[in-house]
Motif scaffolding. Structure first.
Motif, PDB file in Angstrom:
ATOM      1  N   PHE A  25      28.615  21.508 -10.463  1.00  0.00           N
ATOM      2  CA  PHE A  25      29.014  21.353  -9.063  1.00  0.00           C
ATOM      3  C   PHE A  25      30.371  20.557  -8.826  1.00  0.00           C
ATOM      4  N   HIS A  26      30.652  19.539  -9.474  1.00  0.00           N
ATOM      5  CA  HIS A  26      31.810  19.163  -9.541  1.00  0.00           C
ATOM      6  C   HIS A  26      33.007  19.910  -9.902  1.00  0.00           C
ATOM      7  N   CYS A  27      32.962  20.652 -10.935  1.00  0.00           N
ATOM      8  CA  CYS A  27      33.965  21.571 -11.307  1.00  0.00           C
ATOM      9  C   CYS A  27      34.244  22.528 -10.327  1.00  0.00           C
ATOM     10  N   TYR A  28      33.229  22.992  -9.464  1.00  0.00           N
ATOM     11  CA  TYR A  28      33.474  24.001  -8.274  1.00  0.00           C
ATOM     12  C   TYR A  28      33.866  23.438  -7.026  1.00  0.00           C
ATOM     13  N   ALA A  29      33.403  22.158  -6.657  1.00  0.00           N
ATOM     14  CA  ALA A  29      33.963  21.483  -5.652  1.00  0.00           C
ATOM     15  C   ALA A  29      35.288  20.853  -5.883  1.00  0.00           C
ATOM     16  N   VAL A  30      35.743  20.550  -6.845  1.00  0.00           N
ATOM     17  CA  VAL A  30      37.083  20.097  -7.378  1.00  0.00           C
ATOM     18  C   VAL A  30      38.160  21.113  -6.970  1.00  0.00           C
ATOM     19  N   LYS A  31      37.815  22.457  -7.084  1.00  0.00           N
ATOM     20  CA  LYS A  31      38.856  23.308  -6.786  1.00  0.00           C
ATOM     21  C   LYS A  31      39.621  23.027  -5.574  1.00  0.00           C
ATOM     22  N   GLY A  32      38.691  22.539  -4.385  1.00  0.00           N
ATOM     23  CA  GLY A  32      39.449  22.214  -3.264  1.00  0.00           C
ATOM     24  C   GLY A  32      39.597  20.616  -3.007  1.00  0.00           C
ATOM     25  N   GLN A  33      39.365  20.095  -3.925  1.00  0.00           N
ATOM     26  CA  GLN A  33      39.575  18.535  -3.992  1.00  0.00           C
ATOM     27  C   GLN A  33      38.576  18.023  -3.046  1.00  0.00           C
ATOM     28  N   ASN A  80      30.355  30.640  -0.352  1.00  0.00           N
ATOM     29  CA  ASN A  80      31.345  31.503  -1.258  1.00  0.00           C
ATOM     30  C   ASN A  80      31.409  30.778  -2.501  1.00  0.00           C
ATOM     31  N   GLU A  81      31.455  29.532  -2.621  1.00  0.00           N
ATOM     32  CA  GLU A  81      31.881  28.515  -4.100  1.00  0.00           C
ATOM     33  C   GLU A  81      30.555  28.545  -4.914  1.00  0.00           C
ATOM     34  N   LEU A  82      29.374  28.553  -3.985  1.00  0.00           N
ATOM     35  CA  LEU A  82      28.117  28.172  -4.604  1.00  0.00           C
ATOM     36  C   LEU A  82      27.731  29.620  -5.083  1.00  0.00           C
ATOM     37  N   ARG A  83      28.202  30.599  -4.415  1.00  0.00           N
ATOM     38  CA  ARG A  83      27.767  32.114  -4.912  1.00  0.00           C
ATOM     39  C   ARG A  83      28.579  32.308  -6.328  1.00  0.00           C
ATOM     40  N   GLU A  84      29.884  32.087  -6.245  1.00  0.00           N
ATOM     41  CA  GLU A  84      30.671  32.171  -7.413  1.00  0.00           C
ATOM     42  C   GLU A  84      29.993  31.243  -8.759  1.00  0.00           C
ATOM     43  N   LEU A  85      29.606  30.126  -8.316  1.00  0.00           N
ATOM     44  CA  LEU A  85      29.018  29.179  -9.316  1.00  0.00           C
ATOM     45  C   LEU A  85      27.691  30.029  -9.867  1.00  0.00           C
ATOM     46  N   VAL A  86      26.918  30.588  -9.069  1.00  0.00           N
ATOM     47  CA  VAL A  86      25.683  31.196  -9.575  1.00  0.00           C
ATOM     48  C   VAL A  86      25.895  32.485 -10.326  1.00  0.00           C
ATOM     49  N   VAL A  87      26.846  33.374  -9.550  1.00  0.00           N
ATOM     50  CA  VAL A  87      27.107  34.444 -10.445  1.00  0.00           C
ATOM     51  C   VAL A  87      27.940  34.238 -11.702  1.00  0.00           C
ATOM     52  N   GLY A 123      25.396  29.579   6.605  1.00  0.00           N
ATOM     53  CA  GLY A 123      26.318  29.756   7.775  1.00  0.00           C
ATOM     54  C   GLY A 123      27.663  30.618   7.311  1.00  0.00           C
ATOM     55  N   ASP A 124      28.884  30.467   7.974  1.00  0.00           N
ATOM     56  CA  ASP A 124      30.062  30.587   7.285  1.00  0.00           C
ATOM     57  C   ASP A 124      30.356  30.516   5.830  1.00  0.00           C
ATOM     58  N   PRO A 125      30.604  31.648   5.333  1.00  0.00           N
ATOM     59  CA  PRO A 125      30.775  31.585   3.616  1.00  0.00           C
ATOM     60  C   PRO A 125      31.894  30.642   3.267  1.00  0.00           C
ATOM     61  N   ASP A 126      33.030  30.601   4.077  1.00  0.00           N
ATOM     62  CA  ASP A 126      34.199  29.582   3.883  1.00  0.00           C
ATOM     63  C   ASP A 126      34.102  28.320   4.539  1.00  0.00           C
ATOM     64  N   GLU A 127      33.309  28.242   5.433  1.00  0.00           N
ATOM     65  CA  GLU A 127      33.370  27.001   6.339  1.00  0.00           C
ATOM     66  C   GLU A 127      32.226  26.171   6.099  1.00  0.00           C
ATOM     67  N   GLU A 146      21.902  18.784  -1.583  1.00  0.00           N
ATOM     68  CA  GLU A 146      21.483  19.919  -1.201  1.00  0.00           C
ATOM     69  C   GLU A 146      21.755  20.886  -2.370  1.00  0.00           C
ATOM     70  N   TYR A 147      22.580  20.873  -3.260  1.00  0.00           N
ATOM     71  CA  TYR A 147      22.795  21.709  -4.118  1.00  0.00           C
ATOM     72  C   TYR A 147      21.699  21.418  -5.228  1.00  0.00           C
ATOM     73  N   TRP A 148      21.677  20.134  -5.500  1.00  0.00           N
ATOM     74  CA  TRP A 148      20.489  19.725  -6.424  1.00  0.00           C
ATOM     75  C   TRP A 148      19.145  20.209  -6.079  1.00  0.00           C
ATOM     76  N   ASP A 149      18.923  20.118  -4.683  1.00  0.00           N
ATOM     77  CA  ASP A 149      17.512  20.802  -4.354  1.00  0.00           C
ATOM     78  C   ASP A 149      17.307  22.170  -4.274  1.00  0.00           C
ATOM     79  N   MET A 150      18.722  22.901  -4.509  1.00  0.00           N
ATOM     80  CA  MET A 150      18.625  24.442  -4.605  1.00  0.00           C
ATOM     81  C   MET A 150      18.405  24.449  -6.152  1.00  0.00           C
ATOM     82  N   MET A 151      19.058  23.864  -6.974  1.00  0.00           N
ATOM     83  CA  MET A 151      18.879  24.334  -8.189  1.00  0.00           C
ATOM     84  C   MET A 151      17.584  23.753  -8.652  1.00  0.00           C
ATOM     85  N   GLY A 152      16.814  22.939  -8.245  1.00  0.00           N
ATOM     86  CA  GLY A 152      15.358  22.481  -8.428  1.00  0.00           C
ATOM     87  C   GLY A 152      14.422  23.761  -7.961  1.00  0.00           C
TER      88      GLY A 152
END
Length: 104
Positions: A33-41, A48-55, A78-82, A89-95
Motif C-alpha cells: 500500500f505504502h509503496c504505491y501510495a508514495v508514488k504520489g506522496q 488506477n493505482e489500486l488496479r496497478e497494484l492488483v495486476v 468512482g473516477d479512476p484518477d481522482e 479501506e484497502y485493508w478491508d478489500m484485501m481481507g
C-alpha cells in the motif's frame, strides 16, 4: 554472600527475532500500500493505482473467481484518477479478497 542477579538489556541478536510467515505476509500487504501510495506522496490510492497494484502484485488472483468482487469494488470507487482509497479501506478489500479465495 548472596550474588546480585541483574538482567542485562537484550542484545541486538535477541531483539531481532525472525518474523513468522503470517507476520511477513501482513507486513508485505502494508508495505505494498505504502509503496504505491508514495508514488504520489500521499496516504491513499486512486482506483488506477489500486488496479496497478492488483495486476502487478496479485497476478494469480486474476485467474481465480474471487477477484470479481475486488474488481467490482475498484469500479465502484468512482473516477479512476481522482477517487481516494485510504489504508483502512484497502485493508478491508484485501481481507475480502482473501475471504473469497479461502479454501473450503
Amino acid at each position: 554472600m548472596g550474588q546480585s542477579h541483574r538482567l542485562s538489556p537484550p542484545t541486538p541478536a535477541q531483539d531481532c527475532q525472525e518474523l513468522t510467515d503470517v507476520e511477513r505476509a501482513i507486513e508485505t500487504v502494508i508495505n505494498q500500500f505504502h509503496c504505491y501510495a508514495v508514488k504520489g506522496q500521499k496516504e491513499y490510492l486512486t482506483p488506477n493505482e489500486l488496479r496497478e497494484l492488483v495486476v502487478q502484485k496479485l497476478p494469480h488472483l486474476g485467474k481465480v473467481k474471487c477477484v470479481g468482487p475486488l474488481d467490482e469494488k475498484i469500479e465502484c470507487m468512482g473516477d479512476p484518477d481522482e477517487a481516494k482509497l485510504e489504508f483502512g479501506e484497502y485493508w478491508d478489500m484485501m481481507g475480502d479478497a482473501a475471504k473469497g479465495c479461502r479454501r473450503k
